[in-house]
Design a protein around this motif. Structure first.
Motif, short mmCIF file in Angstrom:
data_model
loop_
_atom_site.label_atom_id
_atom_site.label_comp_id
_atom_site.label_asym_id
_atom_site.label_seq_id
_atom_site.Cartn_x
_atom_site.Cartn_y
_atom_site.Cartn_z
N TRP A 154 0.78 -1.06 -0.03
CA TRP A 154 -0.02 0.04 -0.13
C TRP A 154 0.83 1.29 -0.08
CZ3 TRP A 154 -5.01 -1.62 3.46
CH2 TRP A 154 -5.96 -1.94 2.42
N TRP A 155 1.97 1.17 -0.91
CA TRP A 155 2.77 2.28 -1.02
C TRP A 155 3.49 2.88 -0.13
CZ3 TRP A 155 -2.28 5.50 -3.24
CH2 TRP A 155 -2.86 4.41 -3.95
N THR A 156 4.01 1.94 1.08
CA THR A 156 4.58 2.47 2.10
C THR A 156 6.00 2.29 2.20
OG1 THR A 156 3.89 0.55 3.40
CG2 THR A 156 2.43 2.20 3.62
N ASP A 159 -1.59 10.03 12.98
CA ASP A 159 -1.34 8.53 12.72
C ASP A 159 -1.45 7.97 11.69
OD1 ASP A 159 -0.83 9.05 15.72
OD2 ASP A 159 -2.95 7.98 16.07
N ASN A 160 -2.14 8.49 10.63
CA ASN A 160 -2.51 7.88 9.44
C ASN A 160 -3.06 8.93 8.40
OD1 ASN A 160 -5.47 8.32 9.43
ND2 ASN A 160 -5.08 7.03 11.18
N GLY A 161 -2.92 8.86 7.04
CA GLY A 161 -3.07 9.71 5.96
C GLY A 161 -4.65 10.33 6.19
N SER A 162 -5.48 9.71 6.49
CA SER A 162 -6.96 10.24 6.79
C SER A 162 -6.87 11.40 8.03
CB SER A 162 -8.03 9.17 7.20
OG SER A 162 -8.03 8.13 6.16
N SER A 163 -5.82 10.96 8.97
CA SER A 163 -5.93 12.20 10.08
C SER A 163 -5.30 13.21 9.74
CB SER A 163 -5.51 11.07 11.35
OG SER A 163 -6.32 10.05 11.70
N GLY A 202 -10.55 12.59 -6.72
CA GLY A 202 -9.61 12.28 -5.58
C GLY A 202 -9.88 11.36 -4.28
N TYR A 203 -8.99 11.02 -3.76
CA TYR A 203 -9.07 10.33 -2.77
C TYR A 203 -8.00 10.78 -1.53
CZ TYR A 203 -8.94 6.18 0.39
OH TYR A 203 -9.27 5.47 1.65
N HIS A 204 -8.73 11.14 -0.50
CA HIS A 204 -8.09 11.62 0.71
C HIS A 204 -8.25 10.82 1.82
CE1 HIS A 204 -7.13 15.14 -1.86
NE2 HIS A 204 -8.34 14.87 -2.46
N GLY A 205 -8.88 9.75 1.90
CA GLY A 205 -8.93 8.65 3.12
C GLY A 205 -10.29 8.39 3.53
N LEU A 254 -5.87 18.76 -3.03
CA LEU A 254 -5.57 17.97 -4.20
C LEU A 254 -4.43 17.26 -3.75
CD1 LEU A 254 -3.02 19.67 -6.07
CD2 LEU A 254 -4.96 21.07 -6.15
N GLU A 255 -4.54 16.14 -4.72
CA GLU A 255 -3.26 15.04 -5.10
C GLU A 255 -2.31 15.69 -5.97
OE1 GLU A 255 -4.71 10.94 -4.66
OE2 GLU A 255 -6.38 12.09 -4.95
N PRO A 256 -1.41 16.18 -5.64
CA PRO A 256 -0.33 16.97 -6.66
C PRO A 256 0.34 15.82 -7.72
CG PRO A 256 0.67 17.12 -4.75
CD PRO A 256 -0.62 16.50 -4.42
N TYR A 274 -2.12 20.55 0.02
CA TYR A 274 -1.58 19.26 -1.08
C TYR A 274 -1.57 18.13 -0.15
CZ TYR A 274 0.07 22.19 -4.86
OH TYR A 274 0.19 23.13 -6.19
N ASP A 275 -2.33 17.12 -0.49
CA ASP A 275 -2.26 15.63 -0.20
C ASP A 275 -1.12 15.06 -0.63
OD1 ASP A 275 -2.73 13.04 0.86
OD2 ASP A 275 -4.91 13.20 0.35
N GLU A 276 -0.10 14.77 -0.08
CA GLU A 276 1.17 13.98 -0.68
C GLU A 276 1.43 12.78 0.20
OE1 GLU A 276 4.23 15.22 -2.83
OE2 GLU A 276 4.01 17.50 -2.79
N VAL A 277 0.12 12.31 0.70
CA VAL A 277 0.20 11.01 1.48
C VAL A 277 0.87 9.85 0.59
CG1 VAL A 277 -1.28 9.28 2.41
CG2 VAL A 277 -1.54 11.72 3.14
N ALA A 278 0.35 10.01 -0.68
CA ALA A 278 1.13 8.83 -1.57
C ALA A 278 2.08 9.50 -2.65
CB ALA A 278 -0.26 8.42 -2.58
N SER A 293 2.10 11.25 4.66
CA SER A 293 2.10 9.57 5.60
C SER A 293 2.59 8.59 4.64
CB SER A 293 0.76 9.46 6.03
OG SER A 293 0.51 8.36 6.90
N LYS A 294 2.24 7.47 4.93
CA LYS A 294 2.81 6.15 3.99
C LYS A 294 4.16 6.25 3.96
CE LYS A 294 -1.39 5.65 0.76
NZ LYS A 294 -1.80 4.39 1.21
N GLY A 295 4.98 6.81 2.87
CA GLY A 295 6.62 6.71 3.04
C GLY A 295 7.21 7.38 4.17
C1 LIG Z 1 -3.55 10.57 -1.33
C2 LIG Z 1 -3.95 9.96 -0.03
N1 LIG Z 1 -4.32 10.63 0.92
C3 LIG Z 1 -4.99 9.86 2.15
C4 LIG Z 1 -5.11 8.79 2.25
C5 LIG Z 1 -5.56 8.09 3.37
O1 LIG Z 1 -4.59 7.42 4.21
P1 LIG Z 1 -4.79 6.18 5.28
O2 LIG Z 1 -5.33 5.26 4.46
O3 LIG Z 1 -3.41 6.10 6.15
O4 LIG Z 1 -5.61 6.73 6.38
C6 LIG Z 1 -4.70 7.87 1.16
C7 LIG Z 1 -4.55 6.31 1.32
O5 LIG Z 1 -4.65 5.79 0.31
C8 LIG Z 1 -4.03 8.54 -0.02
O6 LIG Z 1 -3.52 7.78 -1.12
#
Ligand SMILES: Cc1ncc(COP(=O)(O)O)c(C=O)c1O
Length: 439
Positions: free
Chosen positions: A56-58, A114-118, A148-151, A218-220, A252-256, A281-283
């Motif tokens: 999961w891209w971590t 603790d995680n991307g959603s948070s 877009g996906y942000h959690g 946005l996810e850039p 900018y959501d740079e979680v991924a 998050s993730k990486g």
């Molecule tokens: C761009 C982006 N933001 C947020 C999230 C949510 O992260 P988490 O699954 O750690 O809550 C993800 C998960 O894939 C993601 O890709």
């Protein structure tokens, strides 16, 4: 480690565990993984599976990296956890310094979760409260790209309402305005006109709604969960500029995309725009432990300072800035220097690019694309969302053949750990094409 014998793990799992994004009534049994090293996972019988989506891209540096494991165990011997209100500790301070040193501009203030959603929830609350602290109570709506996906938490889900993931929960969500996303691929001739259309639509939405807008998120450069969909830097930059000119904060959501996935340490570097808030998050911990950060520019933080607690950010999580996770994240950042990780990513990109022509010719593949350590394409003629018949058949075939590749709807993608060797990459490409040929 004591516990149930390996042979009974699957039975216990089936009796007691509820897996994420899983229809337990119909899905095949999960694989029992007992060990991982470098780019590989090993199942209970010792079979090797190349982890081509980095769990999961971590796990950007690969599984069980010796330097990260050593750092983790050393940190565990001195301080494993302490509450973070009224206390601080060296791993958090050192990581914050190192992170803000590599982030662009004055992205200087780090809020841990603790995680991307948070991290995204924190960004939303920050943006909303920032305007209130500045005396503007009208700005409470959000803008986000379609797809877009942000959690998965309620606020983060609301931002992803432009995708089909969360239709069921619509009535629980807060107000978000979806804006068109112009995605692109190798040899795409229509991108300039599709970007123009998207920008016009965004401009007209801003004309009607910007006075109530708190922020855009946005996810850039790459929308991950909607199928690894790429955007050009100039498009993301223009959207960001327009939002800022209209008084919105830019998140900018740079979680991924963070930590090298797009070829630079952060995607915003290629966009050439410094957001007000960035979520990572993730990486961040290279997949070793759960952690996330929301980093803001000085001006945002300053708006929360006053003599009253009313302007403070009333938000926190029990495991905020866990010392183990902070120590590992700091070591992971150091590895980028020590192991010249971005050069490795450039090498993976070059090898991925060499596959594009072959993908372009393949009757089952369309819209091939490569960026940083990502290679993606669509399954020709395959429609659907998250799980498609072709995608599931492919996933099963790949797994049986030692490759962890999980199509997202009609999108097939590789996002391997950066430590993947040339031989492993060759194995990945050979398997990828053989699976396609058999479809
Ligand atoms: C761009 C982006 N933001 C947020 C999230 C949510 O992260 P988490 O699954 O750690 O809550 C993800 C998960 O894939 C993601 O890709």
């Amino acid at each position: 480690m004591k516990g149930s014998p390996l042979s009974s793990i699957l039975d216990i799992d089936k009796r007691h565990i509820w897996h994420p994004y899983t229809q337990h009534a119909s899905e095949r049994d999960p694989l029992v993984i007992t060990r991982a090293k470098g780019a590989s996972l090993f199942d209970e019988s010792g079979n090797e599976i190349l982890d081509l989506i980095s769990s999961w891209w971590t796990c950007i540096h690969g599984h069980a990296h010796p330097a990260l494991i050593k750092t983790l165990s050393q940190q565990a011997e001195s301080l494993e956890h302490v509450m973070f209100a009224g206390f601080t500790h060296p791993p958090a301070a050192n990581l914050s310094k190192a992170l803000t040193d590599v982030l662009p501009g004055d992205l200087n203030r780090v809020f841990f979760s603790d995680n991307g959603s948070s991290a995204v929830e924190v960004a939303l609350k920050l943006a909303y409260q920032y305007h209130r602290n500045e005396g503007n109570t009208a700005r409470k709506e959000f803008f986000a790209f379609e797809g877009g996906y942000h959690g998965d938490t309620l606020g983060a889900m609301s931002l992803g309402r432009g995708s089909d993931f969360f239709t069921l929960f619509q009535e629980l969500m807060c107000s978000v305005h979806p804006i068109p996303y112009a995605h692109t691929w190798e040899g795409d001739n229509s991108i300039a006109s599709r970007e123009d259309e998207a920008l016009k639509a965004f401009s007209s939405l801003l004309n009607q709604k910007s006075e109530k807008g708190a922020a855009i998120i946005l996810e850039p450069l790459m929308q991950g969960a909607s199928g690894c969909r790429f955007a050009r830097p100039e498009f993301v930059r223009r959207v960001s500029q327009m939002a800022r000119e209209a008084g919105l904060l830019v998140i900018y959501d740079e979680v991924a995309t963070g930590f090298g996935r797009t070829g630079t340490l952060f995607a915003c570097e290629q966009v050439g725009f410094i957001p007000d808030i960035i979520c990572l998050s993730k990486g961040l911990t290279a997949g070793v432990l759960p952690m996330a950060v929301t980093v803001v520019r000085d001006e945002i933080f300053d708006a929360f300072l006053s003599e009253s607690f009313d302007t403070a950010l009333a938000h926190g999580h029990t495991f905020t800035a866990n010392p183990l996770a902070c120590a590992v994240a700091l070591k992971s950042l150091e590895l980028f220097e020590e192991e010249e990780t971005l050069e490795r990513v450039a090498h993976i990109e070059a090898r991925n690019r060499a596959q594009l022509a072959r993908l372009q010719k393949h009757p089952k593949a369309e819209h091939p694309r490569a960026m940083g350590a990502m290679l993606a394409f669509e399954l020709a003629g395959s429609k659907g969302h998250y799980k498609t018949q072709d995608g599931e058949r492919l996933r099963d075939w790949y797994l049986k053949n030692g490759l962890n590749i999980r199509p997202l709807g009609p999108s097939v993608y590789l996002m391997p750990p950066y430590c993947i060797t040339d031989d492993e990459l060759t194995r990945a490409y050979d398997g990828l094409f053989e699976g396609l040929d058999r479809l």
